[in-house]
Each structure stands twice: as structure tokens, then as C-alpha cells.
Design an enzyme around this catalytic site. Structure first.
Site, mmCIF file in Angstrom:
data_model
loop_
_atom_site.group_PDB
_atom_site.id
_atom_site.type_symbol
_atom_site.label_atom_id
_atom_site.label_comp_id
_atom_site.label_asym_id
_atom_site.label_seq_id
_atom_site.Cartn_x
_atom_site.Cartn_y
_atom_site.Cartn_z
ATOM 1 N N ASP A 161 -44.943 -34.113 20.830
ATOM 2 C CA ASP A 161 -44.629 -34.934 19.658
ATOM 3 C C ASP A 161 -44.997 -34.222 18.365
ATOM 4 O O ASP A 161 -45.821 -33.317 18.329
ATOM 5 C CB ASP A 161 -45.377 -36.271 19.734
ATOM 6 N N GLU A 162 -44.349 -34.644 17.305
ATOM 7 C CA GLU A 162 -44.695 -34.286 15.923
ATOM 8 C C GLU A 162 -44.828 -32.775 15.711
ATOM 9 O O GLU A 162 -45.808 -32.278 15.162
ATOM 10 C CB GLU A 162 -45.997 -34.997 15.512
ATOM 11 N N VAL A 163 -43.826 -32.041 16.151
ATOM 12 C CA VAL A 163 -43.830 -30.591 15.968
ATOM 13 C C VAL A 163 -43.373 -30.264 14.547
ATOM 14 O O VAL A 163 -42.337 -30.754 14.082
ATOM 15 C CB VAL A 163 -42.908 -29.904 16.997
#
Length: 448
Positions: free
Chosen positions: A330-332
């Protein structure tokens, strides 16, 4: 027949008007009779271990597990919880309810499945049936985990009339099985380190509520408390302190503690984002250096990064024997990748944008983990960003009760975990407020 007797119980007088007990979670089917009985002063629990060939044959199938036995350990725990010592001293003057007593709880469980291994826990059958009549109650289960769930129900049904009063139980029939095979609880020990005594309390609480998976978010960018032998500088440089760490030996003891309570432990090592600054403090070459001087996601362009992951995760796979790992995703931060000249050149040479490089990374990661014999869970961004994941990938949906993602993932035959809407620190979507009851008004399967 193998018999295991719990401590002798001496009880005092009880009232017959206590009503029906509250059961949590509510079994699939439960009917109460009208008769209530006090537990006999000689109450005991007998365990009948049956073979697959015939229920009449006992002890013919040897236990396949070395070490502690799930059922035996459960009986020792529940005898202390359900029948506390302060009930023992008030026995002699005990009267009885309706001149009937419960003298024995007989537990029936197959020998071959009474003590599932860590590898077998995922598919252990939690079904149980219980008939409470007098003088004998019967709990039959298909595995040791089913015995655990039935003992929890039995324990909740034992009622005490008053402080230090007699113990009694209402006539009943119970049939129960879980609606969902995955009933998880996530703890984050990177942002907030939790010592093992607190983690054990969490696992005990999960057992009381018949949850069966501890999702252990053990490391993140904030800190790296996992003590790796292959990459020791991860914890040496990125744990909050050297007292706030988890060694492989201590993890193994804790995982066994959870197994004895019918609970799987699935670790999360979130990549390629959520690694900064912690991973880079010990091994700076594995993270991306952004143009502004900060650090960002893993260096998805370098073969050395995948060698690093392979070595680390090979170790992790041995420490955590469950068949699944949670790989995050997530949230790269694509901006950091774009701002690094080497990474940007790799992306240009291969025709990737940020999502394309993420796809490249994830597929190499899944190949690594698959070759280690593990299946995997990823956060929903991997699916939302169009990453071409393997068919056995489990999609963990966390961005609220995202019906659209749930519908799309299920339509493509992916298994899904519903995490969104169930954050204990963010119950209604606004920071630092909590409305716990709304959790129970939301059916996780109500998305189609």
C-alpha cells in the site's frame, strides 16, 4: 478411552432464576431448556479420543504432534477460568437445584485432529455440537480447535448465583460453526511496540471471542523490531531500543502459544513502500534516495534488492510457519521513484510509469515468496492499480467498506479480507473518534 479429570469442584447454593446466559459470539443454533442444574462437587471433564475408523476405538491413532497438546492445555486453562478457586471453599452446605446435578462433561474428538500443527491450523474444522443434559453433557468436535470453541461456549454458560456462590448451568443444545473461516485481528508493533506479555493478552482475548488469525504488522518504516540473523543491522539500527525487539526464539514460543488457542499468526512485512527510514538505516542501498534528500520505497530497479528480499523472507518463512505472509503493497510513493535518476532511467528504458514499476516489483516479489512455499495477502492498492497478481492472492480491503473493490475482486475469483470500517482507532472515519457499535451493523458480506 482416554480420561482427563479437571479439579474437583465443591459448590454452594445457587438461585434457579438467573435466566439464560449471554453467549458471545452467538452460536449458529442454540436452544435452552427449562431445567437448571448445579455442578456436582465431583464434576469432571472426560476426553474421549476417537479414531477415524470407529468412535468406539480410542487411542488407536497416535498423536502426530510433539510438544503440548491443544485439548489438554485448553482444559487446564478453562478449569481455572470457569471454576475459580474461590468457589471451592463453600461446598459443604450446598443445596441443589431440582435435585439434579451435572457430574461430567464428556468431550469427543478424533485423535488425528485433536492437536493440529501450525501448518494444519488454517484448515482445522471449528465445528462443534454440545448437548447439556443431566447428569452428563457431551461436547463433540471435529478437531482440537472445535473443542476450544465449544469449551468457550460451555464456560460462558456456567453461571454463578452470587459472589462465591454455587455454579450452575442451564439445559441446552448448541450447534456451531464459524460463518467466516478468517476472523482476524491486526496489531501494529512498528508504530507502537508491544511486549510479548501484551501480545499474549491480545491472543487470549481473541480466543475468548473465537477469532482465529493474528495479523502481526511487525515492522514498518517507523521501526524494525524483528531481529534478523541474516540482516542484523535492520533491528540494530531501526528498533526503538534494543529492549524493544522480537527474537526468532521468542517469536517461535509466541506462535506456539497462539496455536494452542487455535490462532494463526500471519506476519506482515510491507513492501515496497512503508520501508523508510527503518530499512535504510541499516542497509541504505536497498531503499530509494529521493531528490529532496529523503528516502522512499525499495529500489525496485536493482536485482540486489530482490536478492536481499529473498534472503530475508527465506528466514521469515521459517520463523512464521503459517502458509501465508502479508506482503503489504500500500501507499507506494511513485514521486520518489520518478525523482531518482537511476530509477527513472530504468523506468524509461522499460516503458514503465510508477504503476508499471510497482507491477514489475510485485510480480518478482510474488515469485520469490511462492518459491518459498508461501501464499500471500496484499493490500487493496495492488489490485486497484492493476497489478497482475497470481490467482491465489488474497486482497485485503482497508479503505473503508469499499464495496466496489470487493465486488471487482470477488468477480475475478480472488479471496478477500474486509478490514475497512473496522479500525479500532478510527471507527467512523474521523481521526481519534470511535463508535464501536457501528461495526456490528455492517455485514462484511453485504457488498453485492
Amino acid at each position: 478411552m482416554k480420561l482427563l479429570a479437571l479439579s474437583t469442584l465443591l459448590v454452594t447454593s445457587a438461585h434457579a432464576d438467573m435466566g439464560t446466559p449471554g453467549l458471545w459470539p452467538l452460536p449458529q443454533a442454540v436452544t435452552f431448556g427449562t431445567q437448571r442444574a448445579q455442578l456436582s462437587a465431583n464434576f469432571k471433564v472426560d476426553v474421549v479420543t476417537t479414531s477415524a475408523e470407529s468412535d468406539a476405538k480410542t487411542n488407536k491413532v497416535p498423536h502426530r504432534i510433539a510438544g503440548a497438546d491443544m485439548v489438554s492445555e485448553a482444559l487446564m486453562r478453562y478449569s481455572k477460568m470457569c471454576f475459580p478457586d474461590h468457589t471451592l471453599a463453600k461446598s459443604a452446605a450446598s443445596g441443589n437445584i431440582d435435585d439434579v446435578q451435572l457430574e461430567v462433561l464428556q468431550i469427543q474428538v478424533p485423535a488425528a485432529t485433536r492437536n493440529p500443527t501450525l501448518g494444519e491450523l488454517k484448515d482445522a474444522d471449528e465445528t462443534y455440537k454440545m448437548s447439556i443434559s443431566f447428569p452428563k453433557a457431551v461436547l463433540s468436535a471435529k478437531s482440537g480447535v472445535g473443542v476450544l470453541r465449544g469449551l468457550e461456549t460451555f464456560c460462558q454458560m456456567v453461571q454463578q448465583a452470587q459472589y462465591q456462590g454455587a455454579l450452575s448451568i442451564l439445559q441446552a443444545n448448541v450447534t456451531d460453526h464459524p460463518r467466516f473461516s478468517f476472523r482476524g485481528f491486526l496489531v501494529d508493533t512498528s508504530r507502537h511496540f508491544l511486549p510479548f506479555d501484551v501480545l499474549r493478552e491480545h491472543v487470549d482475548a481473541m480466543n475468548y471471542n473465537k477469532l482465529n488469525v493474528l495479523h502481526w504488522h511487525i515492522v514498518d518504516g517507523n521501526s524494525f523490531p524483528y531481529v534478523s540473523e541474516v540482516y542484523p543491522k535492520l533491528s540494530l539500527n531501526a528498533a526503538y531500543t534494543q529492549r524493544e525487539t522480537y527474537t526468532m526464539k521468542d517469536i517461535a514460543v509466541f506462535v506456539e502459544f497462539a496455536r494452542l488457542r487455535g490462532i494463526r499468526v500471519i506476519p506482515e512485512f510491507d513492501t515496497p513502500g512503508h520501508v523508510f527510514p527503518s530499512w535504510g538505516l541499516g542497509y541504505p542501498d536497498v531503499v530509494t534516495k529521493c531528490a529532496d534528500g529523503s528516502t522512499g520505497p525499495l529500489r525496485a530497479d536493482l536485482n540486489s534488492t530482490y536478492d536481499f528480499i529473498n534472503t530475508l523472507f527465506r528466514e521469515v518463512a521459517q520463523v512464521f510457519p503459517d502458509s501465508y505472509m502479508h506482503l503489504g503493497g500500500d501507499e507506494v510513493n511513485f514521486d520518489c521513484w520518478n525523482s531518482n535518476s537511476d530509477v527513472a532511467k530504468f523506468m524509461k528504458d522499460h516503458g514503465y510509469d510508477g504503476a508499471g514499476l510497482e507491477n514489475y516489483f510485485e510480480n518478482r516479489l510474488l515469485d520469490i515468496v511462492g518459491k518459498l512455499g508461501k501464499s500471500y495477502v496484499v493490500w487493496q492498492e495492488i489490485f486497484n492499480n492493476g497489478v497482475e497478481v497470481k490467482p491465489d492472492t488474497v486482497i485485503d480491503v482497508w479503505k473503508g467498506f469499499d464495496k466496489k473493490t470487493l465486488e471487482q475482486a470477488v468477480a475475478r475469483n480472488f479471496s478477500v479480507i474486509v478490514s475497512g470500517g473496522n479500525y479500532l482507532d478510527d471507527g467512523d472515519g474521523a481521526c481519534c473518534t470511535f463508535d464501536g457499535w457501528k461495526f456490528y451493523a455492517e455485514d462484511p458480506a453485504n457488498f453485492d
